[in-house]
Design a protein around this motif. Structure first.
Motif, PDB file in Angstrom:
ATOM      1  N   LEU A  66     -11.717   2.924  -9.551  1.00  0.00           N
ATOM      2  CA  LEU A  66     -10.520   3.551  -8.989  1.00  0.00           C
ATOM      3  C   LEU A  66      -9.374   3.411  -9.985  1.00  0.00           C
ATOM      4  N   ASP A  67      -9.087   4.481 -10.707  1.00  0.00           N
ATOM      5  CA  ASP A  67      -8.048   4.474 -11.728  1.00  0.00           C
ATOM      6  C   ASP A  67      -6.769   5.033 -11.131  1.00  0.00           C
ATOM      7  N   GLU A  68      -5.849   4.147 -10.789  1.00  0.00           N
ATOM      8  CA  GLU A  68      -4.573   4.505 -10.183  1.00  0.00           C
ATOM      9  C   GLU A  68      -4.753   5.515  -9.046  1.00  0.00           C
ATOM     10  N   PRO A  69      -5.534   5.149  -8.021  1.00  0.00           N
ATOM     11  CA  PRO A  69      -5.861   6.097  -6.964  1.00  0.00           C
ATOM     12  C   PRO A  69      -4.678   6.508  -6.092  1.00  0.00           C
ATOM     13  N   CYS A  70      -3.586   5.768  -6.156  1.00  0.00           N
ATOM     14  CA  CYS A  70      -2.432   6.098  -5.311  1.00  0.00           C
ATOM     15  C   CYS A  70      -1.361   6.889  -6.046  1.00  0.00           C
ATOM     16  N   SER A  71      -1.605   7.231  -7.308  1.00  0.00           N
ATOM     17  CA  SER A  71      -0.588   7.986  -8.039  1.00  0.00           C
ATOM     18  C   SER A  71      -0.364   9.336  -7.353  1.00  0.00           C
ATOM     19  N   GLY A  72       0.866   9.733  -7.265  1.00  0.00           N
ATOM     20  CA  GLY A  72       1.215  11.009  -6.657  1.00  0.00           C
ATOM     21  C   GLY A  72       1.299  10.990  -5.144  1.00  0.00           C
ATOM     22  N   LEU A  73       1.097   9.841  -4.524  1.00  0.00           N
ATOM     23  CA  LEU A  73       1.149   9.770  -3.063  1.00  0.00           C
ATOM     24  C   LEU A  73       2.507   9.242  -2.603  1.00  0.00           C
ATOM     25  N   ASP A  74       2.999   9.785  -1.496  1.00  0.00           N
ATOM     26  CA  ASP A  74       4.214   9.229  -0.912  1.00  0.00           C
ATOM     27  C   ASP A  74       3.837   7.941  -0.176  1.00  0.00           C
ATOM     28  N   LEU A  75       4.825   7.239   0.350  1.00  0.00           N
ATOM     29  CA  LEU A  75       4.603   5.940   0.980  1.00  0.00           C
ATOM     30  C   LEU A  75       3.578   6.025   2.112  1.00  0.00           C
ATOM     31  N   ALA A  76       3.721   6.997   3.004  1.00  0.00           N
ATOM     32  CA  ALA A  76       2.810   7.105   4.151  1.00  0.00           C
ATOM     33  C   ALA A  76       1.379   7.384   3.699  1.00  0.00           C
ATOM     34  N   GLN A  77       1.208   8.321   2.772  1.00  0.00           N
ATOM     35  CA  GLN A  77      -0.137   8.644   2.294  1.00  0.00           C
ATOM     36  C   GLN A  77      -0.739   7.471   1.507  1.00  0.00           C
TER      37      GLN A  77
END
Length: 170
Positions: A66-77
């Motif tokens: 998992l390479d930076e899987p949360c990039s581009g997500l807002d707080l809720a997502q």
């Protein structure tokens, strides 16, 4: 169905019964069962990332990268994705994961047990999360004074006021 980022996924009609059952279970795990028939271009970025996680889980991998899987997500997502990740990694026999992130608040101490800190391509520290993700070691990694907190199963980091004359303040 066509998906985002140039990736494609098989349609439900193209799956054999065993694969369809595994796909349905994975979609349920990631909270996407209600969207199983929706095209990839008709979901949000967070939903797309959870669908890609489901796609990986269908293969029953021993290892997830998992390479930076949360990039581009807002707080809720981001929080929904991290909850999903905890659910996927939590059961005994679940896959081992390698999570690459610059954001300590994406590390769950419930599912992540080991850490590796890198700076300029060199290892700063490696070991258990508790021994490795500490204020002194994270400060050395980022080249600025940082306070690390372990709270409610998650980590957080905040820059602390630097001592007078500290070059990291300019």
């Amino acid at each position: 169905a066509a998906g985002l980022h140039g990736a494609t996924m098989a349609t439900r009609r193209e799956l054999d019964p065993d694969s369809l059952q595994r796909a349905d279970a994975a979609l349920e795990l990631v909270g996407m069962a209600a969207l199983a028939d929706r095209r990839g271009t008709a979901v949000s970025e967070g939903e797309w990332k959870r669908a890609r996680l489901a796609r990986a889980l269908v293969l029953e991998p021993e290892l997830l990268l998992l390479d930076e899987p949360c990039s581009g997500l807002d707080l809720a997502q981001r929080e929904r994705f991290l909850d999903t990740l905890d659910a996927a990694l939590g059961p005994p026999g679940g896959p081992t994961a390698v999570l690459v992130t610059h954001h300590l608040d994406e590390i769950s101490t419930a599912t992540i047990s080991q850490a590796l800190l890198l700076a300029d391509g060199r290892v700063v520290a490696a070991g258990s999360v508790e021994a490795t993700i500490t204020s002194p070691l994270v400060s050395r990694t980022f080249g600025m004074p940082v306070e690390v907190e372990h709270r409610r199963g998650r980590l957080s980091a905040h820059r602390t006021p630097a001592a007078s004359g500290d070059p990291t303040t300019t």
